[in-house]
Design a protein around this motif. Structure first.
Motif, PDB file in Angstrom:
ATOM      1  N   LEU A  69      44.459   8.169  48.379  1.00 46.09           N
ATOM      2  CA  LEU A  69      44.993   6.877  47.236  1.00 46.09           C
ATOM      3  C   LEU A  69      45.940   8.594  47.592  1.00 46.09           C
ATOM      4  O   LEU A  69      47.867   8.010  47.833  1.00 46.09           O
ATOM      5  N   HIS A 108      48.781   8.271  50.777  1.00 46.28           N
ATOM      6  CA  HIS A 108      49.265   7.331  50.472  1.00 46.28           C
ATOM      7  C   HIS A 108      50.791   7.085  49.652  1.00 46.28           C
ATOM      8  O   HIS A 108      51.968   6.182  50.463  1.00 46.28           O
ATOM      9  N   TRP A 109      50.676   8.289  49.263  1.00 48.18           N
ATOM     10  CA  TRP A 109      51.948   8.171  47.848  1.00 48.18           C
ATOM     11  C   TRP A 109      53.352   9.650  48.821  1.00 48.18           C
ATOM     12  O   TRP A 109      54.482   9.238  48.658  1.00 48.18           O
ATOM     13  N   LYS A 144      58.293   0.930  47.897  1.00 46.54           N
ATOM     14  CA  LYS A 144      58.119   2.274  48.671  1.00 46.54           C
ATOM     15  C   LYS A 144      59.418   2.613  48.706  1.00 46.54           C
ATOM     16  O   LYS A 144      59.872   2.382  49.438  1.00 46.54           O
ATOM     17  N   THR A 181      56.802  -4.452  41.853  1.00 39.87           N
ATOM     18  CA  THR A 181      56.244  -2.957  41.467  1.00 39.87           C
ATOM     19  C   THR A 181      57.116  -1.752  42.643  1.00 39.87           C
ATOM     20  O   THR A 181      57.520  -2.381  43.737  1.00 39.87           O
ATOM     21  N   TRP A 192      51.356   7.169  40.164  1.00 37.91           N
ATOM     22  CA  TRP A 192      51.063   6.884  40.773  1.00 37.91           C
ATOM     23  C   TRP A 192      49.715   6.381  41.246  1.00 37.91           C
ATOM     24  O   TRP A 192      48.955   5.377  41.524  1.00 37.91           O
ATOM     25  N   LEU A 193      48.899   7.344  40.983  1.00 38.92           N
ATOM     26  CA  LEU A 193      47.247   6.993  41.402  1.00 38.92           C
ATOM     27  C   LEU A 193      46.252   5.733  40.290  1.00 38.92           C
ATOM     28  O   LEU A 193      45.820   5.803  40.559  1.00 38.92           O
ATOM     29  N   TYR A 197      48.042   4.346  39.281  1.00 39.67           N
ATOM     30  CA  TYR A 197      48.391   2.436  38.757  1.00 39.67           C
ATOM     31  C   TYR A 197      47.073   1.842  40.508  1.00 39.67           C
ATOM     32  O   TYR A 197      46.903   0.726  39.902  1.00 39.67           O
ATOM     33  N   GLN A 198      47.392   2.884  41.343  1.00 38.67           N
ATOM     34  CA  GLN A 198      45.706   2.659  42.141  1.00 38.67           C
ATOM     35  C   GLN A 198      44.605   2.224  41.298  1.00 38.67           C
ATOM     36  O   GLN A 198      44.085   1.820  41.952  1.00 38.67           O
ATOM     37  N   MET A 199      44.429   3.767  40.286  1.00 45.22           N
ATOM     38  CA  MET A 199      43.172   3.547  40.212  1.00 45.22           C
ATOM     39  C   MET A 199      42.854   1.867  40.050  1.00 45.22           C
ATOM     40  O   MET A 199      41.784   1.258  39.363  1.00 45.22           O
ATOM     41  N   HIS A 207      44.729  -0.464  39.904  1.00 46.55           N
ATOM     42  CA  HIS A 207      44.405  -1.733  41.119  1.00 46.55           C
ATOM     43  C   HIS A 207      43.143  -1.733  41.710  1.00 46.55           C
ATOM     44  O   HIS A 207      43.009  -2.711  41.584  1.00 46.55           O
ATOM     45  N   ILE A 208      42.314  -0.736  41.918  1.00 48.83           N
ATOM     46  CA  ILE A 208      41.103  -0.846  42.519  1.00 48.83           C
ATOM     47  C   ILE A 208      39.802  -1.236  41.689  1.00 48.83           C
ATOM     48  O   ILE A 208      39.711  -2.344  41.811  1.00 48.83           O
TER      49      ILE A 208
END
Lengths: 212, 187
Positions: free
Chosen positions: A105, A108-109, A144, A159, A191-192, A194-196, A198-199
């Motif tokens: 993850l 990506h950042w 981004k 976002t 960010w992390l 958000y990703q979590m 999201h997943i």
């Protein structure tokens, strides 16, 4: 003894080392038979060896090993961690999984190239995505490493990662111009998270069979 | 046994202290004995043999696994003993156990010299005398005599432990024996 050749003493020591040649041994034997002084010298040597060997063997104190171990420099973390892991296989699996997750993850950042969700209605200008006035962008937008200016309408969520939402002239109306959520993310942790989320959401959607 | 030691050392190199404990168990008596006979005092002997094992642990990366471990360990211990002897000021502990005795201290040794000459020399006293005669040897002779006659090691191993040519080891043993002969012949 004083008149005896040095070599006889040499032979005695060779004999005591167990490394005497047969011819030397013969010379020594013959000499010792005839020379009382040398015989005494030889016996004294043998006696002192026997005495030294006779002193009883000592043992280390009972707590010796424990004391050594107590005074060793601290065990390398690596090993104690390894030992902990081998005792907790499930937690090991879980932590390895989360390490990989976080790593992928975060990867990506880490890039700092500007990127934006592809959409034919979006206009890109100097690392800023613009929703032109009068246009309606359908679908979610992710920007981004750049900003987004919303002059028109977005039918979905916006976002912004590592950037911000720049409001156009119609600032007052901007909130109403986005039908979904507006999210700004500026920290790796966020960010992390958000990703979590999201997943997690997509997993839940998958599980419940809901189409996104 | 070599295989056992090797496998433990590999564990130790990964930092496993429990494996090192097994190695200590295996060699502690021999190392302690070496130090005890070299130094003649159980306090110091324990100190130095502890130190020898700790150094072996710290420097385990430098040990060549294809060589005999005991040789390397004895070498560390012998060098530490020789260093200690050289640095040693006359610091006798009156309450320390006398070499080769159980429960005998230097306090009890002071009047011992007044014993009647015809009194039977007990086994403990004899051991004490022998140990004291070993301690009178200069350290270079003492080391070879202890390694040869107390640790009962072959000449070749002694030469590796002391990092000396075998000829030098022999010469030292010969001189050490002659010195002991002079000291012990009247017993």
């Amino acid at each position: 003894m004083n008149r005896c050749p040095e070599i006889i003493t040499e032979y005695m020591h060779e004999y005591l080392d167990g490394e005497i040649l047969p011819e030397h041994k013969n010379i020594l034997t013959v000499h010792l038979k005839s020379c009382a002084d040398c015989r005494q010298h030889f016996q004294e040597l043998e006696k002192s060896i026997a005495l030294v060997k006779s002193i009883s063997h000592v043992q280390a104190p009972a707590d010796f090993t424990q004391k050594v171990l107590m005074n060793l420099p601290k065990e390398k973390k690596k090993v104690s961690v390894k030992r902990w892991f081998s005792r907790h296989p499930v937690l090991t699996a879980a932590s390895i999984f989360s390490i990989f997750m976080a790593a992928s993850l975060l990867s990506h950042w880490s890039g700092d190239d500007f990127s934006v969700t592809k959409n034919p209605d979006l206009v890109i200008e100097n690392n800023t995505a613009i929703v032109p006035e009068g246009e309606t962008v359908t679908g979610d937008i992710v920007v981004k490493n750049g900003d987004i200016r919303i002059d028109g309408k977005v039918d979905g969520s916006v976002t912004v990662i590592n950037g911000e939402i720049v409001n156009g002239e119609s600032y007052m109306a901007s909130a109403g111009q986005v039908t979904g959520d507006i999210v700004e993310i500026n920290e790796a942790f966020e960010w992390l998270w958000y990703q979590m989320k999201h997943i997690f959401e997509s997993t839940m959607n998958m599980l419940t069979g809901k189409e996104k | 046994m070599d295989e056992f030691v090797k496998s433990r050392i590999k564990q130790v190199r990964k930092g496993d202290q429990n494996a090192f404990g097994e190695i200590v168990e295996l060699y502690k008596d021999k190392v302690f004995q070496l130090c005890f006979r070299m130094l003649g005092n159980s306090h110091e002997a324990e100190d130095i043999s502890q130190e020898a094992f700790i150094r072996a642990y710290i420097n385990i990366e430098r040990y060549n696994i294809d060589r005999k471990f005991s040789t390397w360990l004895y070498r560390i211990a012998t060098n530490l003993c020789i260093d200690r002897i050289r640095k040693k000021k006359p610091d006798y502990y009156l309450d320390a156990e006398v070499a080769g005795t159980e429960g005998l201290t230097l306090y009890s040794q002071i009047p011992a010299s007044q014993l009647a000459p015809d009194e039977e020399v007990s086994k403990i006293e004899l051991q004490e005398i022998i140990q004291n005669e070993i301690l009178k040897l200069p350290e270079k002779y003492r080391a070879v005599i202890v390694l040869k006659y107390i640790e009962e090691l072959p000449l070749l191993e002694i030469s590796k432990i002391l990092d000396l040519p075998i000829g030098t080891v022999k010469t030292r043993i010969h001189r050490g024996r002659e010195a002991l002969r002079k000291q012990l012949r009247h017993i």
